[in-house]
Motif scaffolding. Structure first.
Motif: not given
Length: 107
Positions: A2, A6, A21, A24, A33-34, A37
């Motif tokens: 992660w 970022r 991403c 993930l 959240t993933f 993202n």
């Protein structure tokens, strides 16, 4: 992983961020959240339409997240689906969301 994603987003390497991403989301498909993202990486890479399914999934997983709701509205609007963006905004407002982040997402 992660943090790597970022990093790529923060340094403007959106294609690499997108790759991370995607991995993930494959590993953790039920993490809002993933999903958000992934949507963010698609959008920054210029693929706003491709961002929408991940944005919708993020809202589905965590419907109370102002970040997820705002990201969905922005992705809908930026992909040319302004009517759908407005409907999403109105639906979130009707559920009692009064976040300024939601207003920002609606433009």
């Amino acid at each position: 992983m992660w943090i790597e994603g970022r990093y790529y987003n923060n340094t403007g390497n959106f294609l690499e961020a997108l790759k991370v991403c995607k991995r993930l989301v494959l590993l953790f498909p039920n993490d809002g959240t993933f999903q958000r993202n992934l949507a963010f990486a698609h959008a920054r890479e210029g693929s706003h339409r491709e961002a929408i399914p991940a944005s919708r999934r993020a809202v589905e997983i965590d419907p109370g997240s102002n970040n997820n709701q705002s990201e969905l509205i922005v992705n809908l609007a930026e992909s040319g689906e302004s009517g759908a963006a407005l409907v999403a905004f109105q639906q979130f407002r009707a559920k009692g969301n009064t976040s300024s982040l939601l207003d920002w997402g609606a433009g």
